[in-house]
Motif scaffolding. Sequence first.
Motif, short mmCIF file in Angstrom:
data_model
loop_
_atom_site.label_atom_id
_atom_site.label_comp_id
_atom_site.label_asym_id
_atom_site.label_seq_id
_atom_site.Cartn_x
_atom_site.Cartn_y
_atom_site.Cartn_z
N UNK A 104 0.83 -1.21 0.00
CA UNK A 104 0.00 0.00 0.00
C UNK A 104 0.86 1.25 0.00
N UNK A 105 1.98 1.18 0.71
CA UNK A 105 2.89 2.32 0.79
C UNK A 105 3.38 2.72 -0.61
N UNK A 106 3.61 1.72 -1.47
CA UNK A 106 4.07 2.04 -2.82
C UNK A 106 2.90 2.30 -3.77
N UNK A 107 1.74 1.74 -3.47
CA UNK A 107 0.55 2.07 -4.25
C UNK A 107 0.26 3.57 -4.19
N UNK A 108 0.40 4.18 -3.00
CA UNK A 108 0.10 5.61 -2.87
C UNK A 108 1.18 6.49 -3.54
N UNK A 164 6.13 -7.56 -4.30
CA UNK A 164 6.18 -6.24 -4.92
C UNK A 164 6.61 -5.19 -3.89
N UNK A 165 5.99 -5.24 -2.71
CA UNK A 165 6.36 -4.30 -1.66
C UNK A 165 7.79 -4.47 -1.20
N UNK A 166 8.27 -5.70 -1.15
CA UNK A 166 9.62 -5.98 -0.66
C UNK A 166 10.68 -5.44 -1.62
N UNK A 167 10.51 -5.65 -2.93
CA UNK A 167 11.55 -5.21 -3.86
C UNK A 167 11.67 -3.69 -3.86
N UNK A 168 10.54 -2.99 -3.78
CA UNK A 168 10.59 -1.53 -3.74
C UNK A 168 11.13 -1.03 -2.40
N UNK A 169 10.83 -1.76 -1.35
CA UNK A 169 11.36 -1.40 -0.03
C UNK A 169 12.89 -1.53 -0.01
N UNK A 197 7.61 1.52 -10.40
CA UNK A 197 6.29 2.05 -10.03
C UNK A 197 5.40 2.18 -11.25
N UNK A 198 5.99 2.54 -12.39
CA UNK A 198 5.22 2.72 -13.62
C UNK A 198 4.83 1.38 -14.25
#
Length: 408
Positions: free
Chosen positions: A115-119, A161-166, A403-404
């Motif tokens: 959710x953090x990266x969704x926003x 997904x959240x982990x790789x961006x984190x 993100x895109x």
Amino acid sequence: MAKEEKKAPKLRFNGYTNDWERKEFSKIVQRISTANSNKSLPNIEFEDIDSEIGTLNKSTSQLYKRKKGILFEKNNILFGKLRPYLKKWFLADFSGIAVGDFWVLKPSDNQARFVYYLIQTSSFYNVSNITSGTKMPRSDWKLVSKTKFYIPMKLSEKHKLGMILYLIDKLINLHERKCEELALIKKALLQKLFPKKDEFKPEVRYKNFSDTWEQRKFFDNIEKVIDFRGRTPKKLGMEWSAEGYTALSALNVKDGYIDFTADVHYANQDLYDKWMAGNDLYKGQVLFTTEAPMGNVAQVPDNRKYVLSQRTIAFNVDETKVTNDFLAVLLRSQNVQHTLKSLASGGTAQGVSQKSLSQLKVILSINPKEQQEIGNFFNYFDSLITLHQRKLEKLKQLKKFLLQNMFI
């Protein structure tokens, strides 16, 4: 019958092929609104969060302000609803009080990182940036909460997904801290390797150098100033091109390096010839920003031709008196920077003119070998900073790409 478009992102982890589902944002998160003023919990205010970085610009030890706000827990998300174009967000790793203009969001399935990266995606930004208010615009919760976003159906895909961006964010933060640390070390070394105010010898010197330094007018060391401030393609009856010679301006001449990703403009051959008029820049030549920001110093990185653009000037040195490398460091020394500020004019956007620079006096080594030693040392140091800066920019670009392409 046309085949229905698949509702999935362009880039996915192996093993995931099913469509994503659309859900209202209010089903993805719970908005927390419990007021609290617990004196034992740190307070976070809107200005405490760095824009587009997601980190605090103050240590938590400085955040105990004993104010009333919204209680947040670990893994809650703080989203800055005030002036949403500033893009302030924070994934909490401790409990505290959100003071002021935040939405405190609790993901409904505990996938906080997703959710953090969704926003942070453009699809969320486009909705949250539809604001109410004029002087202090704020995101509209009624609109955002009812908006549907595509999300993975499987928790494992959300987690990955959240982990790789984190992890990318962790690397970005690491390189940011490294750049900050190197900048602080460089500042300290500048203070040691250049004389203090009203002194003519540095505190620290290279071996075999003991001569007293000399005070001169700044322009006594300069043969020519190349100054095209105010010149634009339009004034020359032309336009920027899609490619060609890169323009160097106050927006991409940083402190010690050129940022080729900022304010990118190009001139074709005709515009270059008309603009530069035979004043070709050369490798090592010192560049100086005169305004917005004032006082950034860098050197031309190579012998490719460049256009000298907005609020930036270049110096042709008198090689019998000063080297380019030493001049670049001299202009960034503490005494010179302080003097430049005293000579600057303007309010918010201070600037210096050639007339102001004519009043500048500098203290410098009269020994060309000492000048070169100092110049070489800081060139090496700048290369370290530039290396980490480039890695940082590449990581930011990678995050933007993901993100895109990993969200719909």
